[in-house]
Design an enzyme around this catalytic site. Sequence first.
Site, PDB file in Angstrom:
ATOM      1  N   THR A  44      46.033  13.951 -25.188  1.00 51.63           N
ATOM      2  CA  THR A  44      47.345  13.605 -24.629  1.00 51.63           C
ATOM      3  C   THR A  44      48.377  14.684 -24.968  1.00 51.63           C
ATOM      4  O   THR A  44      49.174  15.084 -24.118  1.00 51.63           O
ATOM      5  CB  THR A  44      47.805  12.240 -25.180  1.00 51.63           C
TER       6      THR A  44
ATOM      7  N   GLU B 133      50.228   5.235 -32.304  1.00 50.94           N
ATOM      8  CA  GLU B 133      50.078   5.990 -31.054  1.00 50.94           C
ATOM      9  C   GLU B 133      50.698   7.377 -31.185  1.00 50.94           C
ATOM     10  O   GLU B 133      50.174   8.375 -30.679  1.00 50.94           O
ATOM     11  CB  GLU B 133      50.738   5.196 -29.910  1.00 50.94           C
TER      12      GLU B 133
END
Length: 307
Positions: free
Chosen positions: A181, A128
């Site tokens: 993100t 991630e």
Amino acid sequence: MNEIKIFSPATVANVACGFDVLGFCLDSVGDDMVIRKTDKKGIHITKIENFDLPFETELNVAGVSALAMYNAIDVDFGFEIEIYKNIKPGSGIGSSAASAVGSVFGMNELIGRPFNKTQLTEFAIKGEALASKCEHADNLAPALFGGFTLVKSISPLQILEIPTPNDLFATIIHPQIEIKTSESRAVLPKEVPLSDAIEQWANLGSLVHALHTSDYNLISNSLNDVIVEPYRSQLIPLFNDVKQAALHVGALGAGISGSGPSIFSLSKGLETATKVKEAMAAVYSKTDIAFEVHVTKINNEGVKIIS
Ligand code: HSE
């Protein structure tokens, strides 16, 4: 067992007031992945369908999390990973988290489950972090554990499972633009006023209490984000119109899903969640913005074996 096919679900992180700590798992949206033991040592990504993502292990989130786990085990074989990607990267519903979780979950099953879900989250955090340029687990934890999860701390990693009220449904609308993100984190302030912090942690505490007690009115009163939404909502076309449309037809609350651009809402009952779907869709239907919209129950199982 030498091969396993798994379903790795999409997730909603933050849930308005729980930036970087709270998340929940979706039921009807997710990636399929095949993980296979091979004689050739190492981690090899052999197939990626639907999206143009890197095959190099070190550049792919599924590969990076798999490598983190591979380096922690002592085996004389390797793994191949096939990714059938259904969650669009940059959509705000945990696309990278699903990939990062799927590879380590599948590998763990193939080697007899030596790791628990918290340990798998530790490996998945590495994947991630490749996508979001920082370590956080609010999408990973619900994808692995299912339901609602609260990441109490990253170091040491501590994950709490929060109960899901039976009648809670989510509606998610995804305007077809990509927000990375890393970029939507860059717009956030480094410091926040104490009065905003007080309001936010009061909302997060009361939301967790409301989930435990199935208090739908309190869920509704708690789903407010006074810290992140004012900044990120500017990146999402017609965010306020979509949110107001959802509230108008009875949603308990609505907010940005993860780092956006998807917008989530929670409703009591499928009927209301379906009305919310129509109301949200009506906003984008009047524009040339393409979108996808889903109604889903909360998935209490998380990542699972298909075959
Ligand atoms: N908590 C994260 C964020 C989730 O909002 O940036 C997306 O990775």
